[in-house]
Enzyme design. Structure first.
Site, PDB file in Angstrom:
ATOM      1  N   GLY A  49       0.833  -1.198   0.000  1.00 57.52           N
ATOM      2  CA  GLY A  49       0.000   0.000   0.000  1.00 57.52           C
ATOM      3  C   GLY A  49       0.862   1.240   0.000  1.00 57.52           C
ATOM      4  CB  SER A  50       0.050   4.731   0.754  1.00 61.63           C
ATOM      5  OG  SER A  50      -0.456   4.581   2.067  1.00 61.63           O
ATOM      6  CB  THR A  51       5.289   5.651   1.378  1.00 63.03           C
ATOM      7  OG1 THR A  51       5.771   4.996   0.202  1.00 63.03           O
ATOM      8  CG2 THR A  51       6.457   5.996   2.287  1.00 63.03           C
ATOM      9  N   GLY A  84       2.478   2.332   5.311  1.00 58.74           N
ATOM     10  CA  GLY A  84       3.584   1.414   5.587  1.00 58.74           C
ATOM     11  C   GLY A  84       4.347   1.832   6.839  1.00 58.74           C
ATOM     12  CD  GLU A  99       6.983  -5.545  -2.065  1.00 52.75           C
ATOM     13  OE1 GLU A  99       7.254  -4.710  -2.937  1.00 52.75           O
ATOM     14  OE2 GLU A  99       7.787  -6.433  -1.715  1.00 52.75           O
ATOM     15  CB  CYS A 144       3.080   0.175  -6.966  1.00 48.62           C
ATOM     16  SG  CYS A 144       3.305  -1.496  -7.566  1.00 48.62           S
ATOM     17  CD  GLU A 191       2.284   5.812  -5.427  1.00 47.50           C
ATOM     18  OE1 GLU A 191       1.896   5.837  -4.247  1.00 47.50           O
ATOM     19  OE2 GLU A 191       2.654   4.784  -6.008  1.00 47.50           O
TER      20      GLU A 191
HETATM   21  P1  NAD Z   1      -3.364   2.529   1.426  1.00 47.63           P
HETATM   22  O1  NAD Z   1      -2.035   2.553   2.059  1.00 47.63           O
HETATM   23  O2  NAD Z   1      -4.269   3.673   1.633  1.00 47.63           O
HETATM   24  O3  NAD Z   1      -4.189   1.239   1.880  1.00 47.63           O
HETATM   25  C1  NAD Z   1      -3.638  -0.051   1.812  1.00 47.63           C
HETATM   26  C2  NAD Z   1      -4.241  -0.898   2.896  1.00 47.63           C
HETATM   27  O4  NAD Z   1      -3.911  -0.343   4.161  1.00 47.63           O
HETATM   28  C3  NAD Z   1      -5.760  -0.990   2.843  1.00 47.63           C
HETATM   29  O5  NAD Z   1      -6.157  -2.300   3.132  1.00 47.63           O
HETATM   30  C4  NAD Z   1      -6.196  -0.022   3.926  1.00 47.63           C
HETATM   31  O6  NAD Z   1      -7.438  -0.345   4.497  1.00 47.63           O
HETATM   32  C5  NAD Z   1      -5.080  -0.190   4.951  1.00 47.63           C
HETATM   33  N1  NAD Z   1      -4.920   0.983   5.815  1.00 47.63           N
HETATM   34  C6  NAD Z   1      -5.216   2.280   5.522  1.00 47.63           C
HETATM   35  N2  NAD Z   1      -4.964   3.067   6.595  1.00 47.63           N
HETATM   36  C7  NAD Z   1      -4.506   2.263   7.580  1.00 47.63           C
HETATM   37  C8  NAD Z   1      -4.069   2.483   8.915  1.00 47.63           C
HETATM   38  N3  NAD Z   1      -4.082   3.688   9.463  1.00 47.63           N
HETATM   39  N4  NAD Z   1      -3.650   1.410   9.632  1.00 47.63           N
HETATM   40  C9  NAD Z   1      -3.630   0.170   9.099  1.00 47.63           C
HETATM   41  N5  NAD Z   1      -4.052  -0.101   7.851  1.00 47.63           N
HETATM   42  C10 NAD Z   1      -4.476   0.931   7.092  1.00 47.63           C
HETATM   43  O7  NAD Z   1      -3.081   2.271  -0.126  1.00 47.63           O
HETATM   44  P2  NAD Z   1      -4.133   2.148  -1.314  1.00 47.63           P
HETATM   45  O8  NAD Z   1      -4.672   3.512  -1.582  1.00 47.63           O
HETATM   46  O9  NAD Z   1      -5.081   1.042  -1.051  1.00 47.63           O
HETATM   47  O10 NAD Z   1      -3.189   1.671  -2.508  1.00 47.63           O
HETATM   48  C11 NAD Z   1      -2.384   2.512  -3.231  1.00 47.63           C
HETATM   49  C12 NAD Z   1      -0.948   2.446  -2.752  1.00 47.63           C
HETATM   50  O11 NAD Z   1      -0.460   1.110  -2.790  1.00 47.63           O
HETATM   51  C13 NAD Z   1      -0.014   3.238  -3.642  1.00 47.63           C
HETATM   52  O12 NAD Z   1       0.876   3.980  -2.852  1.00 47.63           O
HETATM   53  C14 NAD Z   1       0.732   2.158  -4.406  1.00 47.63           C
HETATM   54  O13 NAD Z   1       1.981   2.535  -4.908  1.00 47.63           O
HETATM   55  C15 NAD Z   1       0.828   1.090  -3.391  1.00 47.63           C
HETATM   56  N6  NAD Z   1       1.099  -0.222  -4.027  1.00 47.63           N
HETATM   57  C16 NAD Z   1       2.359  -0.750  -3.921  1.00 47.63           C
HETATM   58  C17 NAD Z   1       2.656  -1.957  -4.546  1.00 47.63           C
HETATM   59  C18 NAD Z   1       4.030  -2.582  -4.439  1.00 47.63           C
HETATM   60  O14 NAD Z   1       4.140  -3.771  -4.680  1.00 47.63           O
HETATM   61  N7  NAD Z   1       5.061  -1.830  -4.095  1.00 47.63           N
HETATM   62  C19 NAD Z   1       1.663  -2.624  -5.276  1.00 47.63           C
HETATM   63  C20 NAD Z   1       0.398  -2.047  -5.367  1.00 47.63           C
HETATM   64  C21 NAD Z   1       0.128  -0.841  -4.741  1.00 47.63           C
END
Ligand code: NAD
Length: 499
Positions: free
Chosen positions: A244-246, A249, A267, A302, A401
């Site tokens: 997910g997002s940095t 993460g 990731e 991503c 991003e």
């Molecule tokens: P996000 O970080 O908003 O959400 C990802 C997950 O985290 C979701 O399941 C969400 O419910 C959960 N989440 C959100 N806030 C949280 C918190 N405070 N505590 C715990 N969990 C929480 O990301 P997104 O908008 O779903 O996806 C887009 C991002 O994912 C982009 O930054 C993209 O680059 C990244 N991504 C990376 C890869 C990789 O392999 N590097 C692959 C796909 C997507």
């Protein structure tokens, strides 16, 4: 394989029976609180389902169920050959359910049905096959110790692990964690993104059908700050693997530090540079690749090559080629089999992405095509392919991003400047260099600080190579045999041979 253009996907969507309760201990179950949230399709704003809104209590139940399954040994103590057979069966069942899984994915997050059927379902099934095939071919080691000892180096499953994943490739991002985790013998709790819960639930149901014992694969649906946080903070989860997002993460690092120091894999985001150098003899081919890659999956990738760093002598030809491709890519209803560009995931993300058009203009970039929402009357979320030219690398459209169909073009005057601009980013996920000069290909690849470098190609997909980033793009790797390192602990066992 049936011809997808012969299927009436619009009617299939109306006929679909969607399961939207959480999946714990092998059963669909309401959240303890009884709360739900509404899953809305970005295609046209239709309501798809009321999904279980889980929280800490549901996470506790799921962890107990996963721990019980792990301790029972029904999965963790099976021989690798037995786990392999069941996971291969799972892969085949995924393929058999291709149309339903693809339809759920497209309805939930808006990607073209042609892609969900041909890419997402196949890649998910292949991922389970690949780790199934690998797991009975991995040996332990005997260390070269003194002769009066025998030291064994063996791999053991972590135990109970969790996967928290995003919405851009919901099934596939989950599979990259599930397949190596299950192959290694772990029990797992999957938390899909709230925008895209439906295929995760279907996969869990199919896993039980395939023979994966109840409780080994659980899905807890709900919001990140509740369910994601509860998983991150749980004292009885051994590893948490996040895509997910940095920003989020970083929260997981914090959750681990504040709880039981569980293993964390990340990731994260990217702002991948695509270096188009004048030493590459076919500017048009390179520019076509960058356009097709940045607009693929509505730019919600991503690894999207979101910064085109181009030498000035080939800049004009590159822009012309990209603009022509952007013109031909017209966002449309993703349920039409011919659609190449579908809907953005939801209203909030659409607004966030659209705001970058204002930011680009304010910072002085040229919007050469796109920059508008489209198909507004449909009630869905659609954005035209958009190109910003004459971008400077310190502008926000070059640093942030965007995660949408927006390309920033940065002209440069030398190869050295191209490398410097490429590395001037908090991210380091993918990158690409285009040149016909062998020396330049090697030297530039070495100097780019990224987890992946593509030379004269982009986004080549294969299970055999590790996938992941450096800097703020993450920690650890998905895919390949290296991913198994994350899902296993290494144990050293010393045996005295003195009698
Ligand atoms: P996000 O970080 O908003 O959400 C990802 C997950 O985290 C979701 O399941 C969400 O419910 C959960 N989440 C959100 N806030 C949280 C918190 N405070 N505590 C715990 N969990 C929480 O990301 P997104 O908008 O779903 O996806 C887009 C991002 O994912 C982009 O930054 C993209 O680059 C990244 N991504 C990376 C890869 C990789 O392999 N590097 C692959 C796909 C997507």
């Amino acid at each position: 394989m049936s011809d997808i253009s012969k299927i009436d996907w619009h009617q299939s969507a109306l006929d679909l029976k969607i399961k939207s309760k959480a999946f714990i201990g092998g059963q669909f179950t309401d959240s303890v609180s009884g709360q739900t949230f509404t899953s809305i399709s970005p295609i046209d704003g239709r309501t798809l389902a009321e999904v279980a809104a889980c929280d800490v209590e549901d996470v506790n139940i799921a962890v107990k169920s996963a721990r019980k399954a792990f301790k029972s040994g029904d999965w963790s103590n099976r021989t690798p050959v037995e786990r392999k057979a069941i996971l291969q069966n799972f892969a085949q069942i995924i393929r058999n359910n291709r149309n339903e899984l693809a339809l759920l994915e497209t309805l939930d997050m808006g990607k073209p049905i042609a892609n969900s059927t041909s890419i997402d379902v196949n890649a998910t099934a292949n991922c389970f096959d690949w780790y199934a095939e690998s797991i009975d071919k991995i040996y332990g080691e005997i260390a070269p110790t003194a002769n009066n000892y025998l030291a064994l180096v063996t791999r053991e499953p972590l135990g109970v692990v969790a996967a928290v994943v995003p919405w851009n490739f919901p099934m596939l991002m989950a599979a990259w964690k599930l397949a190596p985790a299950l192959a290694a013998g772990n029990s797992i709790i999957l938390k899909p993104a709230e925008q895209s819960s439906l295929t995760a639930l279907k996969l869990a149901e199919l896993a039980v059908e395939a023979g994966i014992p109840q409780g080994v694969f659980n899905v807890v649906t709900g919001y990140g700050p509740e369910v994601g946080r509860a998983l991150g903070m749980h004292m009885d989860i051994d590893g948490l693997f996040f895509t997910g997002s940095t920003q989020v993460g970083k929260y997981f690092m914090e959750y681990a530090a504040k709880s039981n120091l569980k293993t964390i894999g990340l990731e994260l985001g990217g702002k991948s540079p695509f270096l188009l150098l004048e030493s590459y003899k076919d500017t048009k081919r390179a520019a076509t690749t960058v356009a097709n890659s940045i607009f693929f999956n509505q730019g919600e990738m991503c690894t999207a090559p979101s910064r085109l760093i181009v030498e000035r002598s080939v800049h004009e030809e590159a822009v012309e080629t990209i603009v022509n491709i952007a013109k031909s890519l017209i966002p449309n209803n993703p349920l039409n089999a011919q659609t190449k560009m579908g809907a953005m995931v939801d209203v909030a993300h659409t607004e966030r992405v659209m705001n970058f058009v204002n930011i680009a203009e304010k910072d002085g970039a040229d919007v050469v095509i796109g920059g508008k929402q489209t198909r507004i009357k449909s009630g869905g979320c659609y954005i035209e392919p958009t190109v910003f030219d004459n971008v400077k690398n310190n502008m926000r459209v070059a640093q942030d991003e965007i995660f949408g169909p927006m390309l920033s073009i940065i002209p440069v005057d030398s190869v050295d400047e191209a490398i410097q601009v490429a590395n001037d980013s908090p991210y380091g996920l993918a990158s690409s260099v285009w040149t016909n000069d062998l020396n330049t290909a090697h030297t530039v690849s070495r100097k780019i600080h990224a987890g992946i470098v593509y030379v004269n190609c982009y986004d080549v997909d294969d299970m055999t190579t590790p996938f992941g980033g450096v800097k703020q793009s993450g920690i650890g790797r998905d895919k390949s045999l290296h991913a198994l390192d994350k899902f296993t602990e290494i144990k050293s066992t010393w045996i005295s041979l003195d009698i």
